[in-house]
Design a protein around this motif. Structure first.
Motif, PDB file in Angstrom:
ATOM      1  N   PRO A  26       7.175  -0.738 -20.748  1.00 31.77           N
ATOM      2  CA  PRO A  26       7.789  -0.240 -19.510  1.00 31.77           C
ATOM      3  C   PRO A  26       8.600  -1.284 -18.743  1.00 31.77           C
ATOM      4  O   PRO A  26       9.584  -0.936 -18.099  1.00 31.77           O
ATOM      5  N   LEU A  74      14.080  -5.817 -29.172  1.00 36.52           N
ATOM      6  CA  LEU A  74      13.270  -6.036 -30.378  1.00 36.52           C
ATOM      7  C   LEU A  74      11.805  -5.841 -30.025  1.00 36.52           C
ATOM      8  O   LEU A  74      11.326  -6.406 -29.037  1.00 36.52           O
ATOM      9  N   ASP A  75      11.108  -5.036 -30.798  1.00 36.90           N
ATOM     10  CA  ASP A  75       9.666  -4.880 -30.560  1.00 36.90           C
ATOM     11  C   ASP A  75       8.956  -4.858 -31.902  1.00 36.90           C
ATOM     12  O   ASP A  75       9.405  -4.186 -32.832  1.00 36.90           O
ATOM     13  N   ARG A  76       7.836  -5.579 -31.957  1.00 36.10           N
ATOM     14  CA  ARG A  76       7.161  -5.673 -33.256  1.00 36.10           C
ATOM     15  C   ARG A  76       6.647  -4.315 -33.731  1.00 36.10           C
ATOM     16  O   ARG A  76       6.474  -4.098 -34.925  1.00 36.10           O
ATOM     17  N   PHE A  88      -3.066   4.206 -24.531  1.00 35.36           N
ATOM     18  CA  PHE A  88      -3.518   5.421 -23.842  1.00 35.36           C
ATOM     19  C   PHE A  88      -4.219   6.376 -24.807  1.00 35.36           C
ATOM     20  O   PHE A  88      -5.176   7.041 -24.444  1.00 35.36           O
ATOM     21  N   ARG A  97      -3.491   5.143 -13.784  1.00 36.58           N
ATOM     22  CA  ARG A  97      -4.209   4.671 -12.610  1.00 36.58           C
ATOM     23  C   ARG A  97      -3.238   4.543 -11.432  1.00 36.58           C
ATOM     24  O   ARG A  97      -3.630   4.640 -10.275  1.00 36.58           O
ATOM     25  N   ALA A 200       9.285  -8.520 -35.186  1.00 34.37           N
ATOM     26  CA  ALA A 200       8.377  -9.416 -34.457  1.00 34.37           C
ATOM     27  C   ALA A 200       9.046 -10.778 -34.328  1.00 34.37           C
ATOM     28  O   ALA A 200       9.392 -11.403 -35.338  1.00 34.37           O
ATOM     29  N   VAL A 201       9.242 -11.209 -33.104  1.00 30.51           N
ATOM     30  CA  VAL A 201       9.887 -12.507 -32.872  1.00 30.51           C
ATOM     31  C   VAL A 201       8.856 -13.607 -33.099  1.00 30.51           C
ATOM     32  O   VAL A 201       7.787 -13.604 -32.487  1.00 30.51           O
ATOM     33  N   THR A 244       7.106  -9.280 -23.242  1.00 36.34           N
ATOM     34  CA  THR A 244       6.115  -9.119 -24.309  1.00 36.34           C
ATOM     35  C   THR A 244       4.734  -8.745 -23.794  1.00 36.34           C
ATOM     36  O   THR A 244       3.764  -8.751 -24.555  1.00 36.34           O
ATOM     37  N   GLN A 312     -13.712   3.273 -19.504  1.00 33.53           N
ATOM     38  CA  GLN A 312     -13.074   4.196 -20.453  1.00 33.53           C
ATOM     39  C   GLN A 312     -13.759   4.127 -21.815  1.00 33.53           C
ATOM     40  O   GLN A 312     -13.921   5.141 -22.495  1.00 33.53           O
TER      41      GLN A 312
HETATM   42  C1  LIG Z   1      -5.523   0.954 -21.169  1.00 36.45           C
HETATM   43  C2  LIG Z   1      -4.519   0.507 -20.175  1.00 36.45           C
HETATM   44  C3  LIG Z   1      -4.108   1.365 -19.166  1.00 36.45           C
HETATM   45  C4  LIG Z   1      -3.176   0.947 -18.224  1.00 36.45           C
HETATM   46  N1  LIG Z   1      -2.796   1.811 -17.238  1.00 36.45           N
HETATM   47  C5  LIG Z   1      -1.892   1.417 -16.330  1.00 36.45           C
HETATM   48  C6  LIG Z   1      -1.456   2.308 -15.300  1.00 36.45           C
HETATM   49  O1  LIG Z   1      -1.900   3.439 -15.201  1.00 36.45           O
HETATM   50  N2  LIG Z   1      -0.526   1.861 -14.418  1.00 36.45           N
HETATM   51  C7  LIG Z   1      -0.005   0.599 -14.483  1.00 36.45           C
HETATM   52  O2  LIG Z   1       0.831   0.260 -13.652  1.00 36.45           O
HETATM   53  N3  LIG Z   1      -0.407  -0.264 -15.444  1.00 36.45           N
HETATM   54  C8  LIG Z   1      -1.328   0.104 -16.360  1.00 36.45           C
HETATM   55  N4  LIG Z   1      -1.738  -0.769 -17.333  1.00 36.45           N
HETATM   56  C9  LIG Z   1      -1.170  -2.084 -17.375  1.00 36.45           C
HETATM   57  C10 LIG Z   1      -0.027  -1.954 -18.384  1.00 36.45           C
HETATM   58  O3  LIG Z   1      -0.368  -2.588 -19.572  1.00 36.45           O
HETATM   59  C11 LIG Z   1       1.223  -2.500 -17.851  1.00 36.45           C
HETATM   60  O4  LIG Z   1       1.589  -1.865 -16.653  1.00 36.45           O
HETATM   61  C12 LIG Z   1       2.392  -2.321 -18.812  1.00 36.45           C
HETATM   62  O5  LIG Z   1       2.059  -1.916 -20.098  1.00 36.45           O
HETATM   63  C13 LIG Z   1       3.036  -3.644 -18.897  1.00 36.45           C
HETATM   64  O6  LIG Z   1       4.233  -3.429 -19.534  1.00 36.45           O
HETATM   65  P1  LIG Z   1       4.942  -4.575 -20.350  1.00 36.45           P
HETATM   66  O7  LIG Z   1       6.258  -4.020 -20.739  1.00 36.45           O
HETATM   67  O8  LIG Z   1       4.912  -5.849 -19.590  1.00 36.45           O
HETATM   68  O9  LIG Z   1       4.000  -4.836 -21.614  1.00 36.45           O
HETATM   69  P2  LIG Z   1       3.529  -3.891 -22.886  1.00 36.45           P
HETATM   70  O10 LIG Z   1       3.486  -2.490 -22.450  1.00 36.45           O
HETATM   71  O11 LIG Z   1       2.326  -4.554 -23.358  1.00 36.45           O
HETATM   72  O12 LIG Z   1       4.730  -4.095 -23.882  1.00 36.45           O
HETATM   73  C14 LIG Z   1       4.971  -5.328 -24.515  1.00 36.45           C
HETATM   74  C15 LIG Z   1       5.661  -5.059 -25.823  1.00 36.45           C
HETATM   75  O13 LIG Z   1       6.060  -6.304 -26.380  1.00 36.45           O
HETATM   76  C16 LIG Z   1       5.894  -6.249 -27.781  1.00 36.45           C
HETATM   77  N5  LIG Z   1       5.771  -7.622 -28.277  1.00 36.45           N
HETATM   78  C17 LIG Z   1       4.843  -8.537 -27.923  1.00 36.45           C
HETATM   79  N6  LIG Z   1       5.076  -9.691 -28.574  1.00 36.45           N
HETATM   80  C18 LIG Z   1       6.173  -9.500 -29.343  1.00 36.45           C
HETATM   81  C19 LIG Z   1       6.913 -10.326 -30.253  1.00 36.45           C
HETATM   82  N7  LIG Z   1       6.565 -11.589 -30.487  1.00 36.45           N
HETATM   83  N8  LIG Z   1       7.993  -9.797 -30.878  1.00 36.45           N
HETATM   84  C20 LIG Z   1       8.367  -8.511 -30.643  1.00 36.45           C
HETATM   85  N9  LIG Z   1       7.700  -7.694 -29.804  1.00 36.45           N
HETATM   86  C21 LIG Z   1       6.627  -8.179 -29.162  1.00 36.45           C
HETATM   87  C22 LIG Z   1       4.640  -5.414 -27.982  1.00 36.45           C
HETATM   88  O14 LIG Z   1       4.649  -4.803 -29.253  1.00 36.45           O
HETATM   89  C23 LIG Z   1       4.756  -4.390 -26.853  1.00 36.45           C
HETATM   90  O15 LIG Z   1       5.353  -3.199 -27.284  1.00 36.45           O
HETATM   91  C24 LIG Z   1      -2.654  -0.366 -18.290  1.00 36.45           C
HETATM   92  C25 LIG Z   1      -3.077  -1.231 -19.315  1.00 36.45           C
HETATM   93  C26 LIG Z   1      -3.992  -0.800 -20.243  1.00 36.45           C
HETATM   94  C27 LIG Z   1      -4.445  -1.747 -21.322  1.00 36.45           C
END
Ligand SMILES: Cc1cc2nc3c(=O)[nH]c(=O)nc-3n(C[C@H](O)[C@H](O)[C@H](O)COP(=O)(O)OP(=O)(O)OC[C@H]3O[C@@H](n4cnc5c(N)ncnc54)[C@H](O)[C@@H]3O)c2cc1C
Length: 557
Positions: A26, A74-76, A88, A97, A200-201, A244, A312
């Motif tokens: 996101p 790019l996403d792994r 989820f 939440r 995957a980077v 990431t 959960q």
């Molecule tokens: C069970 C659960 C429920 C949650 N519910 C909520 C909620 O209701 N509301 C809320 O605000 N937050 C919630 N969160 C927190 C939530 O994780 C974050 O809000 C959100 O996912 C963060 O987004 P992000 O893009 O930073 O990371 P992520 O969603 O973790 O995305 C990171 C992406 O980077 C990719 N990646 C990582 N390393 C590499 C690499 N080296 N090369 C290529 N790709 C890579 C991964 O594959 C992944 O797709 C929840 C977390 C969990 C675990």
């Protein structure tokens, strides 16, 4: 593979981009969408524009769409939001939440509310109870002050409730499906479907890049080593966004760490390959449940941790036929609607944020972040569910309890746990023993930018200060003034505050990065080959139209 940043790396021209975003969660979506939004909604008040120095810098720059022609994500795992979806699904989460105004859409703060209404899906929203309060009249406040004594009332309390009645519509939480459909709507509205490639980077370097078929040497660009469908491919980009996520390095309780103690390197290796996941016979970290099926033939289970994930997993375990679950929490169970205090969300959030931004000492900022999050917590609805499980005899909640020793018996296939508890429940105080078939530690993850293996080279060539695992980056979320690497999500917490870890920080991070990129593109620092005549027209084709343009046409007609 070269390990030195001084080496000139060669990249095929089709693999050279103006901007690469690593991660398709996101936060990455918020950045990508913001780059293509012609009229982003305002995130700051006029006063904030005058007071906040990083905003003042951009006051003369129109805050419009600023996407360069060539952007790659790019996403792994491949595809937008795959990690989010997996989490989820694995934990069987039906509702988010977070409230309705936490979302990645740059267009409008209320766009998730509007989406639910236009799609006729209000029934999928669940009210977050106990958050919206009635305003106290001045008279009422004075009476309370008199009865409690002035000193007992803090300045914050004297201001009144954190969320007014008129904000009630925001304090609902969307269903998992509704939120994902909304994200898909954002993806299609900004035409972002084809930006993502699986990959995957494994390494990032910054320096000279030779663009092969153009026979062109680009100064100051990134080279990314990417594992893509069994092949190692080189990508290049002028700017890079690191999205990431935060949950990469599972934190494992010491008693479950096999001796000799797991070295730092072992943890790095686990992170790098994402395999083997932190699990062995009779034990796994909660993150392992996202990619592996729930363990079979478990009758008794201990879950370590006091956060929402542990609640959960209690639910999940009982659905999978576990007969008895023990929930072990180091402190008492904290019950609150959000993972940060309400003061960071409600009408006083700017008071908190201003205090945070005025603090120059990064360590003091970390303290504020920890104070606002105050460890793991569960929501009131999940608390109710847990209490029902306790009533049915399916769950024992051992709060203020620590594991002193844990021994796995490979023949009996059971754990022998020695616990020490301050818990006030009958039979549950002092020392006690517990036997269980399986342990899940829902103990979260460790934030450590230094431990991210793919950044090792960059950190050696272009070091930044790191405070408690967080990089000390610029207010624009840039690595430093010279290196156009931007950081979003939890690793931007020193600049964004406690909301950085969840959806709350996504739009703000995107806004800061867009502002900075806008300047960089315009100065042509990054534009290079893209700063040609075709650049403007390519941008115009890509950018989603200005939604007010129709009014202008009407007026002309
Ligand atoms: C069970 C659960 C429920 C949650 N519910 C909520 C909620 O209701 N509301 C809320 O605000 N937050 C919630 N969160 C927190 C939530 O994780 C974050 O809000 C959100 O996912 C963060 O987004 P992000 O893009 O930073 O990371 P992520 O969603 O973790 O995305 C990171 C992406 O980077 C990719 N990646 C990582 N390393 C590499 C690499 N080296 N090369 C290529 N790709 C890579 C991964 O594959 C992944 O797709 C929840 C977390 C969990 C675990």
């Amino acid at each position: 593979m070269s390990t030195s940043h001084t080496t000139c790396e060669a990249v095929e021209s089709e693999n050279f981009y103006d901007l690469i975003i690593v991660g398709a969660g996101p936060h990455a979506l918020a950045v990508a969408a913001r780059l293509y939004e012609e009229t982003p909604s305002s995130l700051y008040t006029d006063v904030e524009h005058q007071r906040l120095h990083w905003l003042r810098r951009y006051s003369s720059v129109p805050c419009r769409a600023c996407a360069p022609p060539r952007v790659l994500v790019l996403d792994r795992l491949g595809g937008w939001m795959t990690q989010w979806d997996r989490q989820f699904k694995a934990y069987d989460i039906k509702h988010l939440r977070s409230p309705m105004f936490f979302h990645p859409d740059p267009r409008d703060l209320d766009s998730l509310v509007a989406y639910a209404e236009t799609e006729g899906r209000q029934a999928e929203l669940v009210e977050i109870n106990g958050v919206v309060g009635k305003e106290l009249s001045k008279h009422c406040r004075k009476c309370r002050q008199k009865s409690k004594g002035k000193t007992a009332i803090t300045r914050r309390q004297s201001l009144g409730v954190a969320v007014n009645e008129r904000s009630r519509q925001d304090y609902f939480t969307p269903s998992t499906r509704l939120f994902r459909d909304f994200c898909d709507d954002v993806i299609s509205r900004y035409r972002l479907e084809n930006l993502v490639q699986q990959g995957a980077v494994t390494e990032v370097q910054y320096g000279h890049v030779y663009i092969k078929s153009e026979d062109h040497l680009s100064h100051d660009a990134f080279t990314l080593t990417v594992e893509q469908t069994g092949q190692t491919v080189r990508f290049g980009s002028r700017a890079l966004v690191l999205a990431t996520g935060a949950g990469a390095i599972p934190s494992i309780p010491d008693v479950l760490t096999p001796t000799p103690k797991r070295s730092k390197t072992t943890k790095h290796m686990q992170h790098e390959s994402n395999a083997p996941l932190p699990q062995h016979e009779g034990y796994c970290h909660s993150s392992a449940l996202v990619t592996r099926p729930f363990p079979q033939n478990v009758r008794t289970l201990a879950i370590i941790g006091g956060g929402l994930t542990s609640a959960q997993i209690v639910n999940l375990a009982l659905k999978h036929g576990v007969k008895k679950v023990f929930l072990l929490c180091r402190s008492h169970l904290k019950v609150k609607p959000f993972d940060v205090d309400l003061d960071w969300l409600g009408k006083y959030q700017n008071v908190q944020k201003m205090a945070f931004w005025q603090e120059d000492d990064p360590e003091a900022r970390v303290k504020q972040i920890r104070g606002a999050r105050n460890g793991g917590s569960i929501t009131p609805p999940y608390h109710k569910i847990l209490k029902e499980h306790v009533k049915r005899g399916k769950l024992e909640m051992l709060t203020e309890t620590q594991i002193k020793a844990a021994a796995w018996d490979p023949e009996q296939k059971r754990w022998q746990l020695e616990l020490t508890s301050k818990c006030a429940l009958p039979n549950h105080s002092g020392n006690m023993s517990l036997q269980v078939d399986y342990i899940v530690s829902a103990t979260g993850s460790t934030m450590s930018i230094e431990a991210l293996p793919f950044l090792q080279n960059l950190q050696a060539s272009h070091p930044v200060d790191v405070v408690c695992g967080f990089p000390h980056i610029t207010d624009d979320l840039q690595w430093n003034e010279k290196v156009p690497l931007f950081v979003v999500g939890g690793y931007a917490a020193l600049q964004l505050g406690p909301g950085a870890f969840n959806l709350a920080g996504s739009r703000e991070a995107a806004e800061r990065i867009a502002n900075r990129l806008n300047v960089l593109w315009k100065e042509s620092v990054l534009a290079g080959a893209s700063a040609d005549a075709g650049y403007r027209s390519a941008m115009e084709e890509l950018v989603v139209g200005n939604r007010y343009a129709a009014f202008a046409e009407d007026i002309i007609v």
